[in-house]
Design a protein around this motif. Structure first.
Motif, mmCIF file in Angstrom:
data_model
loop_
_atom_site.group_PDB
_atom_site.id
_atom_site.type_symbol
_atom_site.label_atom_id
_atom_site.label_comp_id
_atom_site.label_asym_id
_atom_site.label_seq_id
_atom_site.Cartn_x
_atom_site.Cartn_y
_atom_site.Cartn_z
ATOM 1 N N ARG A 166 0.834 -1.203 0.000
ATOM 2 C CA ARG A 166 0.000 0.000 0.000
ATOM 3 C C ARG A 166 0.865 1.249 0.000
ATOM 4 N N LEU A 167 1.916 1.243 0.817
ATOM 5 C CA LEU A 167 2.805 2.401 0.886
ATOM 6 C C LEU A 167 3.517 2.616 -0.433
ATOM 7 N N PHE A 168 3.912 1.534 -1.101
ATOM 8 C CA PHE A 168 4.617 1.633 -2.377
ATOM 9 C C PHE A 168 3.755 2.349 -3.413
ATOM 10 N N THR A 169 2.470 1.986 -3.496
ATOM 11 C CA THR A 169 1.572 2.609 -4.470
ATOM 12 C C THR A 169 1.403 4.097 -4.192
ATOM 13 N N ALA A 170 1.249 4.447 -2.915
ATOM 14 C CA ALA A 170 1.074 5.858 -2.549
ATOM 15 C C ALA A 170 2.336 6.663 -2.845
ATOM 16 N N LEU A 171 3.491 6.103 -2.516
ATOM 17 C CA LEU A 171 4.750 6.799 -2.774
ATOM 18 C C LEU A 171 4.995 6.949 -4.271
ATOM 19 N N ASP A 172 4.664 5.920 -5.029
ATOM 20 C CA ASP A 172 4.841 5.980 -6.469
ATOM 21 C C ASP A 172 3.991 7.105 -7.062
ATOM 22 N N ALA A 173 2.759 7.240 -6.569
ATOM 23 C CA ALA A 173 1.884 8.325 -7.024
ATOM 24 C C ALA A 173 2.462 9.681 -6.654
ATOM 25 N N ALA A 174 2.994 9.792 -5.438
ATOM 26 C CA ALA A 174 3.575 11.058 -4.995
ATOM 27 C C ALA A 174 4.786 11.438 -5.838
ATOM 28 N N VAL A 175 5.627 10.454 -6.150
ATOM 29 C CA VAL A 175 6.818 10.724 -6.960
ATOM 30 C C VAL A 175 6.437 11.236 -8.344
ATOM 31 N N ILE A 176 5.400 10.640 -8.942
ATOM 32 C CA ILE A 176 4.936 11.112 -10.248
ATOM 33 C C ILE A 176 4.582 12.595 -10.166
ATOM 34 N N GLY A 177 3.844 12.961 -9.115
ATOM 35 C CA GLY A 177 3.464 14.360 -8.956
ATOM 36 C C GLY A 177 4.645 15.272 -8.701
ATOM 37 N N PHE A 178 5.497 14.882 -7.748
ATOM 38 C CA PHE A 178 6.644 15.728 -7.387
ATOM 39 C C PHE A 178 7.525 16.011 -8.595
ATOM 40 N N TRP A 179 7.877 14.960 -9.330
ATOM 41 C CA TRP A 179 8.844 15.133 -10.408
ATOM 42 C C TRP A 179 8.236 15.673 -11.689
ATOM 43 N N ALA A 180 6.946 15.453 -11.915
ATOM 44 C CA ALA A 180 6.304 16.100 -13.063
ATOM 45 C C ALA A 180 6.279 17.610 -12.870
ATOM 46 N N ILE A 181 5.917 18.055 -11.673
ATOM 47 C CA ILE A 181 5.879 19.487 -11.368
ATOM 48 C C ILE A 181 7.284 20.081 -11.422
ATOM 49 N N THR A 182 8.234 19.384 -10.826
ATOM 50 C CA THR A 182 9.616 19.859 -10.831
ATOM 51 C C THR A 182 10.153 19.973 -12.250
ATOM 52 N N GLY A 183 9.893 18.954 -13.067
ATOM 53 C CA GLY A 183 10.372 18.983 -14.445
ATOM 54 C C GLY A 183 9.801 20.142 -15.239
ATOM 55 N N VAL A 184 8.508 20.412 -15.057
ATOM 56 C CA VAL A 184 7.874 21.532 -15.760
ATOM 57 C C VAL A 184 8.493 22.858 -15.328
ATOM 58 N N ASN A 185 8.577 23.085 -14.027
ATOM 59 C CA ASN A 185 9.071 24.377 -13.536
ATOM 60 C C ASN A 185 10.534 24.609 -13.879
#
Length: 238
Positions: free
Chosen positions: A91-110
């Motif tokens: 369960r933690l792996f799925t949540a962290l994976d989702a968070a990483v997608i968000g963190f790095w997509a935003i970081t990459g754009v900015n």
């Protein structure tokens, strides 16, 4: 056409989001290493450098900002020290994976917008940044990368988050884009995994969610007749 300049506050927020992505990836790498017996430290370093190499804008930040490697090490140590059940790790792996997608997509754009590139390159590099680390992880493990499909709209979530971040930056509200992007990544990814959403992979593709399976049983005559045959009592031979 280039986007409006990124405010200094968003630049600072981007750095912390990037570090949050590094820490989360270290947790993910540690969890995978625990189950597969692999050392994924090399994956973490390469994953951090992907975006900066693609931007061709100076030395990769992982080699110039000394907060990155200690953050990655800290995440790995946390996973090593904490012992929880395999189900909880899943369960933690799925949540962290989702968070990483968000963190790095935003970081990459900015980061892309900060070096003066336009909205389309920003969306593209935001997506590549978000899915690149996971793809490398899967390649190291000898699996088909999740970005190629069959894994809860993995890349689709990254595209959506990157798109929202770009739109908010264009509208002059990049701060809202940060919060909205993280929330979208978590909600979209976790919902897709929960209900088994996937993109079509062929012309005869059928959705694999529970709701779609029930709908197919109700509308498919062959399936319905088969169920009726099974429900009829069998006559014993005389």
């Amino acid at each position: 056409m280039s986007a409006s300049p990124i405010p200094a506050g968003i630049t600072v927020a981007t750095r912390y989001l990037d570090l949050a992505g590094v820490f989360s990836c270290a947790l993910l790498g540690g969890a995978v290493a625990r189950t597969a017996g692999l050392d994924l430290f090399g994956f973490l370093v390469v994953g951090i450098m992907i975006r900066d190499v693609l931007l061709q804008h100076g030395t990769p930040v992982a080699l110039t900002d000394y907060a990155y490697l200690p953050t990655a090490v800290a995440g790995s140590v946390v996973v090593f020290l904490i012992k929880i059940s395999e189900e909880s790790w899943s369960r933690l792996f799925t949540a962290l994976d989702a968070a990483v997608i968000g963190f790095w997509a935003i970081t990459g754009v900015n980061k892309t917008l900060a070096v003066g590139l336009g909205r389309l390159p920003a969306a593209l590099l935001g997506t590549v940044t978000a899915v690149g680390g996971g793809a490398l992880r899967d390649v190291v493990l000898g699996r088909v990368p999740a970005v190629f499909g069959g894994n809860g709209l993995y890349a689709t979530v990254a595209v959506a988050v990157a798109g929202v971040t770009v739109i908010c930056a264009y509208l002059g509200v990049p701060g809202i884009g940060v919060g909205l992007g993280v929330a979208l990544a978590l909600a979209f990814r976790l919902t897709a995994v929960r209900f088994g959403w996937n993109l079509p992979n062929s012309l005869d593709w059928q959705p694999r969610s529970k709701a779609a399976a029930m709908l197919r049983r109700r509308t498919d005559p062959a399936s319905r007749n088969g169920n009726e045959e099974q429900s009829r009592p069998r006559k014993e031979p005389s």
